[in-house]
Design a protein around this motif. Structure first.
Motif, PDB file in Angstrom:
ATOM      1  N   LEU A   1       0.817  -1.204   0.000  1.00  0.00           N
ATOM      2  CA  LEU A   1       0.000   0.000   0.000  1.00  0.00           C
ATOM      3  C   LEU A   1       0.856   1.262   0.000  1.00  0.00           C
ATOM      4  CD1 LEU A   1      -3.042   0.657   0.111  1.00  0.00           C
ATOM      5  CD2 LEU A   1      -2.740   1.084   2.546  1.00  0.00           C
ATOM      6  N   GLU A   2       1.880   1.237   0.819  1.00  0.00           N
ATOM      7  CA  GLU A   2       2.657   2.463   1.009  1.00  0.00           C
ATOM      8  C   GLU A   2       3.574   2.777  -0.161  1.00  0.00           C
ATOM      9  OE1 GLU A   2       2.620  -0.030   3.236  1.00  0.00           O
ATOM     10  OE2 GLU A   2       2.407   0.730   5.285  1.00  0.00           O
TER      11      GLU A   2
ATOM     12  N   LEU B   1      -6.872   4.908   1.872  1.00  0.00           N
ATOM     13  CA  LEU B   1      -5.858   5.942   1.664  1.00  0.00           C
ATOM     14  C   LEU B   1      -6.208   7.220   2.425  1.00  0.00           C
ATOM     15  CD1 LEU B   1      -5.078   5.412  -2.094  1.00  0.00           C
ATOM     16  CD2 LEU B   1      -3.530   5.023  -0.190  1.00  0.00           C
TER      17      LEU B   1
ATOM     18  N   VAL C   1      -3.001   6.195   5.981  1.00  0.00           N
ATOM     19  CA  VAL C   1      -1.883   5.322   6.299  1.00  0.00           C
ATOM     20  C   VAL C   1      -0.634   6.055   5.808  1.00  0.00           C
ATOM     21  CG1 VAL C   1      -1.018   2.979   6.141  1.00  0.00           C
ATOM     22  CG2 VAL C   1      -3.428   3.430   5.713  1.00  0.00           C
ATOM     23  N   LYS C   2       0.080   6.643   6.708  1.00  0.00           N
ATOM     24  CA  LYS C   2       1.222   7.500   6.377  1.00  0.00           C
ATOM     25  C   LYS C   2       0.815   8.587   5.380  1.00  0.00           C
ATOM     26  CE  LYS C   2       4.777   4.237   7.543  1.00  0.00           C
ATOM     27  NZ  LYS C   2       6.059   3.670   7.201  1.00  0.00           N
TER      28      LYS C   2
ATOM     29  N   LYS D   1       3.128  11.559   4.053  1.00  0.00           N
ATOM     30  CA  LYS D   1       4.453  11.243   3.505  1.00  0.00           C
ATOM     31  C   LYS D   1       4.759  11.996   2.214  1.00  0.00           C
ATOM     32  CE  LYS D   1       5.454   7.531   1.264  1.00  0.00           C
ATOM     33  NZ  LYS D   1       5.672   6.151   0.810  1.00  0.00           N
ATOM     34  N   LYS D   2       3.784  12.029   1.331  1.00  0.00           N
ATOM     35  CA  LYS D   2       4.078  12.583   0.012  1.00  0.00           C
ATOM     36  C   LYS D   2       3.291  13.876  -0.203  1.00  0.00           C
ATOM     37  CE  LYS D   2       5.202   8.059  -1.763  1.00  0.00           C
ATOM     38  NZ  LYS D   2       4.635   6.835  -2.272  1.00  0.00           N
TER      39      LYS D   2
END
Lengths: 325, 568, 135
Positions: free
Chosen positions: A190-191, A217, A221-222, A225-226
């Motif tokens: 996923l990540e 999403l 979940v993190k 990050k982007k």
């Protein structure tokens, strides 16, 4: 069949590769796979010239329709004028070391197009879903004038994340009806996705996979990050062509981020770092294998006789091996 | 009448007495003999891996109800579909033939009829089988090579010139494009003024086994099955004596399956077709009497006989119990048999005559309705006239000289054959149950489930031939370095394609383009509507000069094509 | 580690008889080779393209439809046009002896017909690749 007369030195192949000559590209990839020392100088030259192509890594569990999707995607990319190289990596048999590489079959629509090059590779015991020479093949295709290069790997578990450390853009493919609603989660993929694709959206049960994935999403979940890139979820059907316009836009969008943003620059450094480490590991393994070969039996017998424990003897073996070089 | 209580041949006390005799015999005679000399092998297996006992006794019939053995022509038809069988009429001797153009094959048909053949069977070339016209680029080199080339009605006219189709039954071995051939056959019959209800014969049209085994397919599975359904319902209403399908185990076997897989997978396909037709609202007894089958005659003599008998029993039970058939005609399995082409060898090729003879005898003792015996030269190329004549004579020797035809099911009551028949029945139903539990035949075809099992048995067979475990005269035993006599093989006539293409192009030139376009547009409309039958419009199209390729290519734009994910 | 032999197992033409081709594919994989299977109903152009892109050591073509004398000349012409000189080409399937002989004349390295034991196929391919030497 005089081998001497037909052997073309690798350095001579470089110009032919730069001219886009398919047989030279193909042969150079074979030599990279074989790890031939004779080819190293040529591969170094090739690396110097490479770095222009957009490298897309594409992974998903078996049965997710990856190959069919790659075929349809390549056709779209061709329509924009881009030459497309595809490196399809399949696992080798753990028993014989051999393999049956079947991805080409699902790409037969491309089989007559000179602007598409497809190469099948076996992992040959390499962990992480990639073959040892995958990145060499990417460089060779890059120099050969292929503007987009797709690396396709089979995602079956945590190991498969290597693809994300090698590609500018990572695409994770999920499909409805494979049991687990979102295989990407189970497979730990996923990540790593820059773009999520749900394939087979001509099926009635695809909608649920799409919503589940989107929900997952947004649950973040993190999520942070982007920041420069919001990971899109694209539903496609290779059967009726649905979603490919959106997919093309997503890839193009991510390409811009990958090439021009600070995040992209950092990613490229990370890719280089990974490549360097992997190559060094391979060199180390080769050297170690060569050096320890004459010692192994003796050490094994000592271990068998309980004259030491596995840890101390292994330490000794490593020390002794590198002492020799 | 049939008693519903399961009764066995022996009462329980007699079974126990026989078992006691067996134990005594094992302990004495057998043990003494084995002490002197061991048997040739640790265990004996049929070709299909069924264990074979030292000998069989009445006790081996303990779990076979006598009503399951029954009588010929009575449910469950284990002993034969008809009460008098070959005492009334021999099986139809139906040698398959086809090469070149319609004219070329027509000559071969007439030769075979003159030699005493009683039915016609047509082999088509690869382009026809795959739905390509002879002038399509994919057809290059293949026109009329392995069978006869048929593109248009004109070819069909040439193929059956001077052959009375009301008098002789015609089988057409063709699948994805079968319905177009059937349409041509119908138009030809109408032109000649025949009564459609008097035509007998069959198209194979068993598309599911193509995805499983023979791999001659064009469209994806769903539209392909719909076409089969349309053929069955059309014939049920318009061609009372015509078999619209030949559900085939043969190709499953040739692709490498075991005899058990052949039998079970063919019945799995049957179930799909019946279900599809029932969905149209037609009653099972309206169409089931015309369902026909096609099986191989393999090398293991008794196993094959048991296979055929078990197939009849299983079919009867499926039709009655699963589908509620009432008419006995819906429950009697009738089958064509062909000896096993894959069992023939190039080295010492005349030995193929003996192989074929034994396989043919098993088919006859197993109660086949029609039979093709292979030519000895089929491991080289398609058969010559000489090879075909000898193959036909083989059948005639069995029919006329051996007297095996004088009583029906002469092996009925054989402890071994009856026991193996019952084992086959059980295992077939096990497989069918498994298929249902896994989600049904079509789903499993898409998953490669059948294909994988066939591939596994094929691989196993290759290894057994290599190790010599499976004996093959001239290949792994009795290898003889003496060169075989020079064999004359059928020569391909290089002018075939030109002659064929000329006619196809003439038909295209001479047809009425406006009418043709109008009908082609209608075809797509019919094809889009799953509830319509595709036969009537196809009949009009071939009458109006449409080629097979015109029809197939147009439908490809709508339905797409099938591409398999191979298994190894 | 020695490089596995790469083989393209190809079905050319319209015949779907793939029993032999798939048994061969499996045999070669189990002997440690990398096998690429073409799938069914391929044209000579598609097969040669794949063989060149994959840079296989051996191109094996299986045919049971009698079109060998049409297919192989095309394959050699296409290989020639692409400047490929060191590819080993073998044939399998069912064909008359005269055709097998003619194919060998044409440059087919080995013709392995029905009932060739799997181990013999492995041995033949291994020998042919060894004879060719490094490439």
């Amino acid at each position: 069949m005089a081998s001497v007369s037909t052997y073309v030195p690798s350095l001579e192949l470089v110009e032919r590769i730069a001219n886009g000559e398919i047989s030279a590209i193909a042969r150079m990839i074979s030599r990279a796979e074989a790890g031939m020392p004779e080819a190293r100088e040529a591969l170094a030259e090739i690396y110097q010239r490479a770095g222009r192509a957009h490298v897309i890594g594409l992974t998903g569990v078996p049965g997710s329709g990856k190959s069919t999707m790659v075929s349809a995607l390549a056709a779209r990319l061709r329509a924009t004028g881009s030459k497309v190289g595809i490196v399809a990596v399949d696992p080798s048999s753990p028993y014989s070391g051999g393999s049956i590489l079947g991805d080409r079959i699902r790409m037969t629509d491309l089989s007559q197009d000179a602007g598409v090059y497809i190469r099948s590779m076996a992992t040959r015991g390499n962990m992480g879903g990639m073959a040892r020479a995958t990145m060499d093949a990417v460089d060779i295709l890059d120099v050969g004038g292929f503007e987009t290069i797709i690396i396709e790997t089979v995602g079956v578990g945590q190991d498969e994340v290597e693809i994300a450390k090698a590609a500018d853009t990572t695409v994770v493919v999920s499909a409805p009806g494979l049991g687990d609603e979102i295989q990407a989660i189970k497979a730990g993929m996923l990540e790593i996705a820059d773009v999520h694709v749900v394939s087979k959206c001509d099926r009635s049960d695809a909608h649920r996979t799409l919503t589940d994935l989107k929900q997952m999403l947004t649950l973040g979940v993190k999520g942070g990050k982007k920041s420069e890139w919001r990971v899109p979820v694209v539903g496609i059907s290779s059967f009726d062509g649905t979603g490919f316009d959106e997919l093309m836009k997503a890839l193009e969008g991510h390409r811009a981020v990958a090439l021009h943003s600070e995040m992209g620059r950092q990613r490229r450094v990370a890719i280089a770092g990974f490549r360097l480490t992997k190559t060094a590991e391979n060199l180390l393994m080769e050297r170690f294998a060569r050096a320890c070969a004459p010692l192994t039996l003796d050490f094994a017998q000592r271990l068998h006789r309980h004259e030491g424990d596995p840890y101390s003897l292994a330490g000794e073996l490593v020390a002794a091996s590198f002492g020799k070089e | 009448m049939r008693d519903t209580v399961d009764r066995n041949v022996l009462d329980p006390s007699a079974v126990e007495a026989v078992r006691e005799q067996e134990r005594d015999w094992e302990a004495n005679e057998v043990a003494q003999f084995l002490a002197k000399q061991a048997e040739r092998k640790e265990s004996f297996l049929t070709l299909g891996d069924f264990p074979v006992k030292r000998t069989y006794t009445a006790a081996d019939l303990a779990d076979t109800p006598i009503d399951d053995i029954g009588l010929p022509g009575r449910y469950p038809f284990t002993r034969g579909p008809y009460p008098t069988m070959y005492r009334s009429r021999n099986w139809t001797m139906r040698q398959i033939a086809g090469f070149g153009t319609g004219e070329d094959t027509n000559k071969r048909f007439k030769f075979l009829i003159a030699q005493g053949q009683t039915g016609i069977s047509t082999d088509f070339d690869m382009p026809t089988l795959m739905g390509y016209d002879s002038d399509h680029p994919m057809s290059e080199g293949e026109v009329g090579r392995e069978g006869v080339a048929i593109d248009t009605l004109a070819d069909m006219e040439a193929l059956f010139e001077d052959i009375d189709l009301e008098k002789i039954s015609v089988s057409m071995t063709i699948n994805p494009s079968a319905w177009i051939l059937l349409a041509m056959y119908i138009v030809l019959a109408q032109q000649r003024g025949y009564d459609l209800n008097k035509l007998s014969g069959t198209i194979q049209a068993d598309i599911l086994k193509e995805y499983m085994a023979q791999k001659e397919y064009v469209f994806p599975i769903d539209p392909s099955v719909r076409i089969v359904r349309d053929c069955i319902t059309y014939c049920a209403k318009n061609m009372k004596r015509y078999n619209p399908i030949n559900i085939s185990g043969y190709h499953i076997s040739e692709a490498g399956s075991s005899p058990l897989q052949e039998a079970a997978f063919a019945l799995a396909n049957l179930i799909v077709y019946v279900e599809e037709v029932l969905k149209t609202g037609m009653q099972v007894d309206e169409f089931a009497p015309r369902l026909a089958f096609f099986f191989v005659g393999q090398a293991d003599f008794f196993e094959e006989i048991a296979k055929f008998r078990a197939l009849r029993r299983c079919y009867a039970k499926i039709m009655r119990e699963r589908f509620g058939a009432k008419n006995p005609e819906s429950m009697r399995l009738r089958f064509h048999c062909q000896t096993a082409a894959a069992s023939l060898t190039k080295p010492q090729y005349m030995v193929n005559v003996m192989r074929t003879t034994l396989q043919a005898l098993a088919a006859v003792l197993g109660g086949c309705q029609s039979l093709h015996t292979n030519g000895y030269d089929e491991a080289f190329a398609i058969p010559t006239e000489d090879a075909m004549r000898l193959a036909l004579r083989t059948q005639q020797v069995i029919a006329e000289e051996s007297n095996v035809t004088q009583t029906t099911d002469p092996l009925g009551g054989s402890y071994y054959v009856e026991s193996l028949t019952t084992q086959y029945e059980k295992r077939i139903f096990d497989i069918l149950e498994d298929v249902d539990a896994r989600g049904g035949t079509i789903k499993l075809i898409k998953e490669g489930w059948f294909q994988q099992q066939i591939a596994d048995f094929a691989y196993e067979t290759a290894l057994r031939k290599q190790s010599g475990e499976k004996a093959l005269i001239g290949v792994n035993i009795m290898v003889d370095d003496t060169p075989d006599p020079k064999i004359e093989t059928h020569a391909y006539d290089q002018t075939t394609a030109d002659r064929q293409i000329a006619r196809t192009q003439r038909v295209r030139r001479e047809r009425d383009p406006a009418k043709f376009e109008e009908l082609m547009a209608q075809l797509l409309e019919v094809a889009k509507d799953d509830s319509q039958n595709i036969m009537p419009i196809t009949i009009e199209l071939v009458r109006a000069g449409a080629t097979m390729g015109d029809i197939i290519e147009s439908l490809k734009t709508l339905w797409g094509t099938y591409r398999e994910t191979p298994v190894y | 580690m020695a490089q596995p032999i790469r083989v393209l197992v190809a079905k050319v033409g319209l015949d779907g008889h793939d029993r032999g081709a798939r048994v061969v594919a499996r045999t070669l994989r189990d002997a440690g080779m990398d096998v690429i299977y073409s799938g069914l109903h391929r044209t000579p152009e598609e097969v040669v393209n794949a063989a060149v892109q994959e840079d296989v050591d051996v191109l094996g073509v299986s045919l049971l439809s009698g079109v060998q004398m049409t297919v192989f000349p095309k394959i050699f012409k296409l290989l020639d046009e692409k400047g490929v000189k060191d590819m080993i080409v073998v044939a399998g399937g069912v064909m008359p002896d005269e055709d097998a002989a003619a194919l060998k004349q044409m440059g087919v390295h080995e013709v392995m017909l029905q009932d060739t034991p799997p181990a013999a196929i492995v041995a033949t391919l291994t020998r042919l690749v060894n004879e060719r030497g490094e490439r």
